[in-house]
Design an enzyme around this catalytic site. Structure first.
Site, PDB file in Angstrom:
ATOM      1  CG  HIS A  75      87.422   1.258  48.666  1.00  0.00           C
ATOM      2  ND1 HIS A  75      87.689   2.553  49.023  1.00  0.00           N
ATOM      3  CD2 HIS A  75      86.467   1.324  47.716  1.00  0.00           C
ATOM      4  CE1 HIS A  75      86.908   3.362  48.331  1.00  0.00           C
ATOM      5  NE2 HIS A  75      86.170   2.640  47.529  1.00  0.00           N
ATOM      6  CE  LYS A  96      93.839  11.813  40.479  1.00  0.00           C
ATOM      7  NZ  LYS A  96      94.420  13.037  41.045  1.00  0.00           N
ATOM      8  CE  LYS A 146      84.308  15.585  45.475  1.00  0.00           C
ATOM      9  NZ  LYS A 146      85.213  16.756  45.525  1.00  0.00           N
ATOM     10  CG  ASP A 164      80.514   3.842  38.892  1.00  0.00           C
ATOM     11  OD1 ASP A 164      80.894   3.232  39.902  1.00  0.00           O
ATOM     12  OD2 ASP A 164      79.437   3.619  38.301  1.00  0.00           O
ATOM     13  CE  LYS A 207      91.252  18.319  48.447  1.00  0.00           C
ATOM     14  NZ  LYS A 207      90.252  18.246  47.367  1.00  0.00           N
ATOM     15  CB  SER A 249      91.929  13.719  37.956  1.00  0.00           C
ATOM     16  OG  SER A 249      92.395  15.021  38.211  1.00  0.00           O
TER      17      SER A 249
HETATM   18  P1  NAD Z   1      91.062  28.763  43.892  1.00  0.00           P
HETATM   19  O1  NAD Z   1      92.102  29.063  44.900  1.00  0.00           O
HETATM   20  O2  NAD Z   1      91.412  28.706  42.449  1.00  0.00           O
HETATM   21  O3  NAD Z   1      89.838  29.794  44.023  1.00  0.00           O
HETATM   22  C1  NAD Z   1      89.168  30.107  45.219  1.00  0.00           C
HETATM   23  C2  NAD Z   1      88.680  31.540  45.073  1.00  0.00           C
HETATM   24  O4  NAD Z   1      87.829  31.852  46.179  1.00  0.00           O
HETATM   25  C3  NAD Z   1      89.816  32.550  45.086  1.00  0.00           C
HETATM   26  O5  NAD Z   1      89.678  33.443  43.989  1.00  0.00           O
HETATM   27  C4  NAD Z   1      89.666  33.266  46.432  1.00  0.00           C
HETATM   28  O6  NAD Z   1      90.098  34.606  46.403  1.00  0.00           O
HETATM   29  C5  NAD Z   1      88.168  33.143  46.651  1.00  0.00           C
HETATM   30  N1  NAD Z   1      87.767  33.244  48.057  1.00  0.00           N
HETATM   31  C6  NAD Z   1      88.415  32.791  49.152  1.00  0.00           C
HETATM   32  N2  NAD Z   1      87.703  33.067  50.251  1.00  0.00           N
HETATM   33  C7  NAD Z   1      86.589  33.702  49.844  1.00  0.00           C
HETATM   34  C8  NAD Z   1      85.456  34.244  50.518  1.00  0.00           C
HETATM   35  N3  NAD Z   1      85.331  34.175  51.847  1.00  0.00           N
HETATM   36  N4  NAD Z   1      84.474  34.822  49.774  1.00  0.00           N
HETATM   37  C9  NAD Z   1      84.579  34.893  48.446  1.00  0.00           C
HETATM   38  N5  NAD Z   1      85.634  34.399  47.752  1.00  0.00           N
HETATM   39  C10 NAD Z   1      86.618  33.812  48.442  1.00  0.00           C
HETATM   40  O7  NAD Z   1      90.396  27.391  44.381  1.00  0.00           O
HETATM   41  P2  NAD Z   1      89.549  26.353  43.519  1.00  0.00           P
HETATM   42  O8  NAD Z   1      90.463  25.317  43.005  1.00  0.00           O
HETATM   43  O9  NAD Z   1      88.627  27.095  42.605  1.00  0.00           O
HETATM   44  O10 NAD Z   1      88.720  25.658  44.706  1.00  0.00           O
HETATM   45  C11 NAD Z   1      87.579  26.288  45.289  1.00  0.00           C
HETATM   46  C12 NAD Z   1      86.785  25.217  46.024  1.00  0.00           C
HETATM   47  O11 NAD Z   1      86.422  24.184  45.120  1.00  0.00           O
HETATM   48  C13 NAD Z   1      87.524  24.523  47.181  1.00  0.00           C
HETATM   49  O12 NAD Z   1      86.583  24.152  48.163  1.00  0.00           O
HETATM   50  C14 NAD Z   1      88.063  23.267  46.513  1.00  0.00           C
HETATM   51  O13 NAD Z   1      88.314  22.230  47.448  1.00  0.00           O
HETATM   52  C15 NAD Z   1      86.909  22.927  45.594  1.00  0.00           C
HETATM   53  N6  NAD Z   1      87.249  22.073  44.446  1.00  0.00           N
HETATM   54  C16 NAD Z   1      88.228  22.410  43.566  1.00  0.00           C
HETATM   55  C17 NAD Z   1      88.483  21.578  42.481  1.00  0.00           C
HETATM   56  C18 NAD Z   1      89.498  21.920  41.415  1.00  0.00           C
HETATM   57  O14 NAD Z   1      89.563  21.187  40.415  1.00  0.00           O
HETATM   58  N7  NAD Z   1      90.273  22.965  41.547  1.00  0.00           N
HETATM   59  C19 NAD Z   1      87.760  20.389  42.319  1.00  0.00           C
HETATM   60  C20 NAD Z   1      86.752  20.079  43.242  1.00  0.00           C
HETATM   61  C21 NAD Z   1      86.494  20.940  44.292  1.00  0.00           C
END
Ligand code: NAD
Length: 443
Positions: free
Chosen positions: A70, A75, A99, A104, A111, A368
């Site tokens: 939309h 993103k 989100k 906004d 994804k 972003s």
């Molecule tokens: P990342 O890979 O940098 O870090 C994830 C960490 O979690 C790793 O260090 C991993 O070893 C650890 N991990 C994995 N399984 C685990 C468990 N069962 N118990 C404990 N630790 C565990 O990933 P990220 O970018 O930090 O993303 C983490 C979450 O945040 C995801 O759900 C992602 O979709 C969400 N997210 C990330 C961003 C971003 O900007 N990177 C933005 C919004 C949401």
């Protein structure tokens, strides 16, 4: 060879997101056909592509799902993980739609994922894989600065985003806006100051706003300010590390436990977050870190006596089987979908407050958005008026998080059927998207 064996988890995750949206749609009395239109994932591309690694051909699998268009571009990050499936990608794409609407950011939701354990590959090989993946997606229109813009998610970061931008530029050198085809790039390769830590920074700003509302603190059974609050963090990756570090170093909170994938560190006096991360980077584990107790089962740390629990690892970590054991008063969803609907009901019965993912981890997509507009303008923010880019990014992010929190509060005050922040967040998001559809006359 990479495999996909995460189907059940992905299916449950997707169902969970739908249930959460349905709750908001019931409050809004959305007509069923419009509800279907909003919830439908518009397009999914699966690619399989071969890469020669150390003399052997390997075939990799990846996806890019566009949940909504939309607003364009759609993103959302790309996840690099060994166990990932199409349902999971579609659930994550849907979360991006809601989100962006909540905070906004004028984007649709998307994804992507690549089935890979990045730690198993040398840097040069990984670059070849990412370049091939980018070509596969871009040649089918699933990466483009105007229509579909990825960012980092689990298992990847600025380095991989630079490779994506580079591969795209080589494919389309005449595209003046090529560097806007992906965000989360390194600062010296079209990135923006403050993007790497943006999601963690957003969590800090979300928590600061929460602590400005005494009535919300009281409802959660908390008091005072962030200083001295006992925090447990699950996942010391991009999101968890930055959030924990800022809260400890700038707000005086105590990080009393860090749960990582192979165990948890506990110290009631507070863990030195930066040192733990340094240790983890060097040793590939938190096991053996001095001055902390170690427990083998990281899930037990989620049940520690604490004030705030930050879930920053992955989806479906608090569920029907462990929710009753959670002793935190406030849970922050840094990860996407870390609490199941069943888990959430139990937490609510125990009066535990949840800052929902589509609010709490929106910092990444907000910054972003700033990066994308910077790329389109071909000039860094503040250059014409001598203002520091990082300061602008931080204040823009802070304003956005404060505004979104207060929008959720207003929604709750105006509608007695909205009983929690998650429903409030979805009501706001769905309402905006529904208005868009109605204005366009689609329904
Ligand atoms: P990342 O890979 O940098 O870090 C994830 C960490 O979690 C790793 O260090 C991993 O070893 C650890 N991990 C994995 N399984 C685990 C468990 N069962 N118990 C404990 N630790 C565990 O990933 P990220 O970018 O930090 O993303 C983490 C979450 O945040 C995801 O759900 C992602 O979709 C969400 N997210 C990330 C961003 C971003 O900007 N990177 C933005 C919004 C949401």
């Amino acid at each position: 060879m990479p495999t996909t064996n995460n189907a059940d988890n992905g299916h449950a995750f997707r169902h969970n997101v739908e249930q959460m949206v349905n709750r908001a749609m019931a409050v809004l009395d959305i007509e069923p056909l419009l509800a279907e239109a909003i919830k439908a994932c518009h397009a999914v591309l699966q690619v399989k592509f071969p890469v020669r690694i150390q003399g052997q051909i390997q075939v990799f699998t990846g996806w890019r799902a566009t949940h909504s268009e939309h607003l364009l571009p759609a993103k959302g990050g790309i996840r690099f993980a060994p166990h990932v499936c199409q349902d999971e990608v579609e659930a994550l794409a849907a979360l991006m739609t809601y989100k962006c609407a909540l905070v906004d950011v004028p984007f649709g939701g998307a994804k992507g994922a690549l089935v890979i354990d990045p730690q198993q590959y040398a840097e040069d090989d990984l670059r070849k894989i990412v370049t091939r993946f980018t070509r596969s997606l871009a040649s089918k229109g699933f990466i483009h600065p105007a229509t579909n813009v990825p960012a980092p998610d689990m298992g990847c970061g600025a380095r991989e985003m630079a490779w994506i931008a580079d591969a795209y530029r080589q494919l389309y050198p005449e595209d003046l806006n090529a560097s806007a085809c992906v965000t989360g790039k390194p600062l010296d390769y079209g990135g923006i100051a403050g993007r790497t830590e943006a999601t963690g920074r957003g969590i800090q700003y979300a928590l600061r706003e929460f602590f400005r509302h005494p009535e919300d603190l009281a409802a959660a059974g908390l008091q005072g300010d962030l200083a001295g609050q006992r925090i447990v963090v699950q996942g010391l990756g991009n999101v968890g590390f930055h959030a924990a570090r800022f809260l400890a170093e700038e707000d005086g909170a105590k990080i009393i436990a860090i749960a990582e994938k192979d165990g948890a560190l506990l110290n009631p006096d507070g863990l030195p977050v930066a040192k733990v991360r340094e240790y983890m980077d060097q040793h590939g584990t938190v096991r053996g870190f001095p001055d902390a107790d170690f427990v083998e089962n990281p899930a037990l740390a989620l049940e520690s006596d604490c004030d705030i629990l930050i879930l920053a690892a992955m989806e479906r970590q608090i569920h029907a089987a462990n929710a009753a054991h959670v002793r935190a008063r406030l849970i922050v969803e840094g990860a996407n979908g870390p609490i199941t609907c069943e888990g959430e009901s139990i937490l609510q019965q125990n009066d535990i407050t949840i800052l929902p993912d589509i609010f709490a981890n929106a910092g990444g997509v907000v910054v972003s958005y700033f990066e994308w507009t910077k790329n389109l303008s071909h000039m860094r923010f503040g250059r014409m008026n001598g203002v520091n880019e990082l300061a602008l990014v931080r204040s823009g992010l802070d304003d956005t998080m404060r505004q979104a929190y207060n929008d959720m509060k207003t929604a709750m005050a105006n509608e007695s059927r909205i009983k929690d922040l998650r429903t409030a967040a979805y009501v706001i998001a769905v309402n905006k998207i529904a208005r868009w559809y109605k204005n366009l006359g689609i329904i």
